[in-house]
Design an enzyme around this catalytic site. Structure first.
Site, PDB file in Angstrom:
ATOM      1  N   HIS A 108       0.837  -1.206   0.000  1.00 50.32           N
ATOM      2  CA  HIS A 108       0.000   0.000   0.000  1.00 50.32           C
ATOM      3  C   HIS A 108       0.873   1.257   0.000  1.00 50.32           C
ATOM      4  CE1 HIS A 108      -3.483   2.539   1.307  1.00 50.32           C
ATOM      5  NE2 HIS A 108      -2.531   3.209   1.931  1.00 50.32           N
ATOM      6  N   GLU A 109       1.900   1.284   0.852  1.00 45.47           N
ATOM      7  CA  GLU A 109       2.770   2.454   0.944  1.00 45.47           C
ATOM      8  C   GLU A 109       3.596   2.640  -0.323  1.00 45.47           C
ATOM      9  OE1 GLU A 109       2.185   4.501   3.161  1.00 45.47           O
ATOM     10  OE2 GLU A 109       0.955   3.193   4.409  1.00 45.47           O
ATOM     11  N   HIS A 161       1.551   4.280  -2.931  1.00 41.93           N
ATOM     12  CA  HIS A 161       1.488   5.737  -2.756  1.00 41.93           C
ATOM     13  C   HIS A 161       2.677   6.404  -3.453  1.00 41.93           C
ATOM     14  CE1 HIS A 161      -1.954   6.661  -0.353  1.00 41.93           C
ATOM     15  NE2 HIS A 161      -1.600   5.919   0.681  1.00 41.93           N
ATOM     16  N   GLU A 218      -6.479   6.907  -1.122  1.00 42.17           N
ATOM     17  CA  GLU A 218      -6.348   5.716  -0.291  1.00 42.17           C
ATOM     18  C   GLU A 218      -6.967   4.501  -0.987  1.00 42.17           C
ATOM     19  OE1 GLU A 218      -4.601   5.221   2.446  1.00 42.17           O
ATOM     20  OE2 GLU A 218      -3.939   7.291   2.285  1.00 42.17           O
TER      21      GLU A 218
END
Length: 307
Positions: free
Chosen positions: A150-151, A154, A231
């Site tokens: 997930h990071e 980003h 997100e």
């Protein structure tokens, strides 16, 4: 003592930003936009852009350093013998290569009981991925992989730069609109008999300040809405990079931990929007939440996998 040092560094940094921008505007000759016969709209527009965009991009440029200062992030050394930290760094680099990143992010850990992680940095080649000690202790390998994916998503999406651009535009627009409306209000308050007499400086700046606070409320709602959308996008990117089931398992672990009160941490507010999870407000406050509801995020991933 450490907290006081961090607060001092933060205040010093903000003072440097203010002085730098003030000097730039003085050199450009746009620091004076209010005259006896009205506003200089061109100077005002440049003034607001310099303050709005300049402050946002200076903060972005220093974001990695500020995260280390405010959160107490300690980078994982290359020669560490801690197997968990070795695995953490290897996983970040593996996912980064899969995401097409040319330069590997720095990897760090910060002390907190909160199950969380965040990514920051001015560019894809100067980024940082940091996880809390609470997350590192509590999550299994699959869940940790989902969080890290997930990071990395980003970073690969360029979310830090996009958020900075949006914040800068909102800041500039709020400043510009507040001063236009403040000018109109002060002129109206003077009445026709004093038309052309100019605008009272103290009244103008006082009203501008109040209007900025009001308009920024609505601006914050716009920024929060975009943050929630990014997100969802990072969840989808994390599912692609680290595996959908791993991403769902990570979000489920965060949901299961929601009833646990994290230890307050100096600097949490500064990076709240960067974390993988931030407690969603209720009622009107939900419009200012930077993160969507975890149940909704999980449902979206499950729905996408069922297609």
């Amino acid at each position: 003592m450490q907290s006081l040092k961090r607060i001092g560094l933060f205040l010093a940094l903000n003072l440097v930003i203010v002085l730098t921008l003030s000097t730039v505007m003085s050199l450009l000759g746009v620091d004076r936009f209010l005259y006896a016969n009205g506003l200089n709209y061109q100077s005002l527009a440049v003034y607001c852009l310099v303050w709005g965009m300049g402050g946002a991009f200076i903060s972005l440029g220093l974001s990695r350093m500020m995260a280390k200062w405010t959160m107490g992030v300690k980078l994982v050394p290359d020669n560490t013998y801690d197997a968990r930290l070795v695995e953490l760094k290897q996983t970040v680099h593996e996912l980064s290569r899969e995401a097409g990143l040319k330069v590997m992010p720095e990897v760090g850990v910060y002390e907190s009981s909160d199950l969380n992680a965040f990514a920051t940095g001015p560019t894809k080649s100067r980024s940082l991925v940091a996880v809390s000690t609470g997350l590192l202790r509590s999550m299994d390998r699959r869940q940790l992989r989902g969080v890290l994916a997930h990071e990395i998503a980003h970073i690969a999406n360029g979310d830090m730069v996009t958020m900075t651009l949006l914040q800068g535009v909102v800041n500039a627009f709020v400043m510009f609109l507040a001063r236009i409306v403040a000018y109109a209000i002060t002129q109206f308050m003077r009445g026709d008999e004093e038309e052309g007499a100019g605008v009272g400086g103290l009244a103008f700046y006082g009203i501008s300040f109040v209007l900025e606070l009001v308009f920024m409320v609505f601006g914050s709602m716009i920024i929060a809405t975009f943050s929630r959308w990014r997100e969802y996008r990072a969840d989808a990117g994390g599912a692609k990079l680290g595996g959908r089931e791993n991403m769902i398992a990570a979000l489920q672990a965060l949901k299961n931990n929601m009833g646990v009160e994290p230890t307050p941490h100096q600097g949490d507010t500064a990076v709240a929007a960067l974390k993988i999870e931030s407690h969603r407000g209720k009622g009107l406050s939900r419009f200012f939440s930077t993160h969507p509801d975890l149940d909704d995020r999980i449902a979206r991933l499950q729905s996408a996998g069922a297609r």
